[in-house]
Write a protein that holds these residues in place. Structure first.
Motif, PDB file in Angstrom:
ATOM      1  N   ASP A  45      21.520  38.874 -94.668  1.00 35.02           N
ATOM      2  CA  ASP A  45      21.272  40.103 -95.438  1.00 35.02           C
ATOM      3  C   ASP A  45      19.892  40.689 -95.155  1.00 35.02           C
ATOM      4  OD1 ASP A  45      19.588  38.351 -96.679  1.00 35.02           O
ATOM      5  OD2 ASP A  45      20.623  38.372 -98.609  1.00 35.02           O
ATOM      6  N   GLY A  46      19.131  40.088 -94.240  1.00 30.30           N
ATOM      7  CA  GLY A  46      17.823  40.605 -93.876  1.00 30.30           C
ATOM      8  C   GLY A  46      16.723  40.251 -94.852  1.00 30.30           C
ATOM      9  N   LEU A  47      17.098  39.627 -95.971  1.00 30.60           N
ATOM     10  CA  LEU A  47      16.090  39.278 -96.969  1.00 30.60           C
ATOM     11  C   LEU A  47      15.920  37.767 -97.102  1.00 30.60           C
ATOM     12  CD1 LEU A  47      17.065  41.842 -99.767  1.00 30.60           C
ATOM     13  CD2 LEU A  47      15.254  42.051 -98.060  1.00 30.60           C
ATOM     14  N   THR A  48      17.006  37.070 -96.926  1.00 28.68           N
ATOM     15  CA  THR A  48      16.963  35.608 -97.054  1.00 28.68           C
ATOM     16  C   THR A  48      17.376  34.964 -95.740  1.00 28.68           C
ATOM     17  OG1 THR A  48      19.257  35.549 -97.847  1.00 28.68           O
ATOM     18  CG2 THR A  48      17.518  35.775 -99.511  1.00 28.68           C
ATOM     19  N   GLY A 129      25.518  41.118 -93.925  1.00 29.81           N
ATOM     20  CA  GLY A 129      26.221  41.581 -92.737  1.00 29.81           C
ATOM     21  C   GLY A 129      26.798  40.418 -91.956  1.00 29.81           C
ATOM     22  N   TYR A 130      27.939  40.629 -91.353  1.00 27.93           N
ATOM     23  CA  TYR A 130      28.606  39.601 -90.557  1.00 27.93           C
ATOM     24  C   TYR A 130      27.856  39.398 -89.240  1.00 27.93           C
ATOM     25  CZ  TYR A 130      32.302  37.448 -87.701  1.00 27.93           C
ATOM     26  OH  TYR A 130      33.024  36.626 -86.871  1.00 27.93           O
TER      27      TYR A 130
END
Length: 233
Positions: A45-48, A129-130
């Motif tokens: 997810d770009g955050l974790t 995102g996949y």
């Protein structure tokens, strides 16, 4: 007098052993498949940190375990039915096999939106995102083998001849069995045939019902035909 198994009763029991064994094996394979990983999905997810989820058969195909339990229930139903109800159970078992095969077949052939389904089943957040995903073949393969075994059992039951679809003597209603034995004894007595034509199982059931296979005395109200003209002397 030692009771011996009735060959006529043993034959139907042997006839359902194959389908029953196939259904039990199919249920066991379906349960094992439900515990194994079918699909592994990786997401970010770009955050974790990137996340990897292993989706088991029970998650990918939620009906897998319930269908295995239905097959076990079908085993009991086969033993408790005869004739066309048993053949109808065979049709239902074949349909269960077809339903079981569809998810695994779709997974192997890549049918449908596998990444989207995997993301939904993994309950990932909307922002995720996949990134990657792959099929673990053992779990779905066991499901397909189970489906084939169940289908074979269903076909055998559905095509079982009428005379082979009867309950074995072990599962017959005792009252019905004793009534049938009494009728056979009376038929033998009417035809003036020796008791040797009856199996020992039938003789024992007749004795349980209160009919003595060795009693040759006429029934009350029967007319004697020894005197000329067929009149009682």
């Amino acid at each position: 007098m030692t009771a011996e198994p009735d060959p006529a009763a043993a034959s139907p029991r042997n006839g359902v052993r194959g389908p029953i064994a196939l259904m039990v094996a199919a249920a066991a394979l379906m349960w094992a498949s439900s515990r194994l990983t079918w699909y592994t999905v990786s997401s970010s997810d770009g955050l974790t940190e990137p996340r990897t989820d292993h989706l088991t058969g029970s998650v990918w195909f939620g009906a897998l375990t319930p269908l295995a339990l239905v097959l076990l229930a079908a085993v009991a139903a086969v033993l408790a039915t005869r004739g066309w109800p048993r053949r109808l159970i065979g049709v239902l078992v074949a349909l269960i096999a077809a339903v079981t095969a569809v998810p695994a077949f779709a997974l192997f052939t890549g049918s449908g939106d596998l990444p989207g389904r995997a993301m939904a089943l993994a309950e990932l957040p909307a922002r995720a995102g996949y990134t990657d995903g792959f099929t673990s073949p053992l779990g779905p393969a066991l499901s397909l083998v189970a489906a084939l075994a169940a289908f074979a059992a269903g076909v055998l039951l559905a095509r079982m001849p009428r005379e082979s679809a009867q309950l074995s003597g072990k599962y017959d209603n005792p009252v019905t069995r004793r009534e049938a034995a009494t009728e056979q004894v009376e038929n033998q007595r009417t035809a003036d045939k020796p008791d040797g034509g009856l199996s020992e199982r039938v003789l024992w059931d007749a004795l349980d019902a209160g009919a003595d296979p060795t009693d040759d005395s006429p029934k009350p109200g029967a007319q004697a035909t020894d005197s000329p003209g067929g009149k009682a002397g």
